[in-house]
Design an enzyme around this catalytic site. Structure first.
Site: not given
Length: 149
Positions: A14, A16
């Site tokens: 991922d 963020d």
């Protein structure tokens, strides 16, 4: 240092909060929009937004704060503020070294993010050399993504 019994075939990250420390920037920008209406956006609201799609989270914020905005308008106003903030988004401590070490060992890397493509480009711009070790990045607005979260 622990060694793995088997070499990973690939790794998907991922963006963020895993590679880039952008979560506080989302909070800051959303809080600034809410403040225009005399409202306070804090963790008591944000906790209900984490893990949700952009517009779904915007609806939660609007309902909780009774903001006179549509979800699309809230996101638009927030994104105007985020553009400048994302240009300086720092890396999560250790993320670059870890992913470079995987890449040096021949592990194919990819990014899977719910971030829309235009914002991803802004976030990634300051980290081009490092993020070049990732062979693919799929954003939340990619036509192949049925549900970003």
């Amino acid at each position: 240092m622990t060694t793995l019994a088997r070499r990973p075939r690939y790794a998907i990250f991922d963006l963020d909060g895993v590679l880039l420390d952008t979560e506080p920037l989302y909070t800051q920008a959303t809080a600034q929009v809410a403040a225009r209406f005399g409202k306070v956006y804090d963790w008591s609201i944000k906790r209900d937004c984490i893990g949700r799609g952009t517009l779904e989270a915007a609806r939660i914020i609007i309902d909780a704060l009774t903001l006179p905005l549509s979800p699309e308008a809230l996101v638009h106003e927030r994104d105007l503020l985020l553009t400048a903030l994302f240009a300086r988004a720092p890396a999560i401590a250790g993320a670059e070294a870890f992913t470079r070490a995987l890449a040096e060992r021949g592990v194919p890397l990819a990014i899977a993010t719910s971030t829309e493509s235009p914002l991803f480009a802004i976030k990634a711009a300051g980290h081009r050399d490092w993020l070049a070790v990732f062979g693919a990045a799929v954003c939340g607005d990619d036509a192949r993504v049925a549900r970003p979260k």
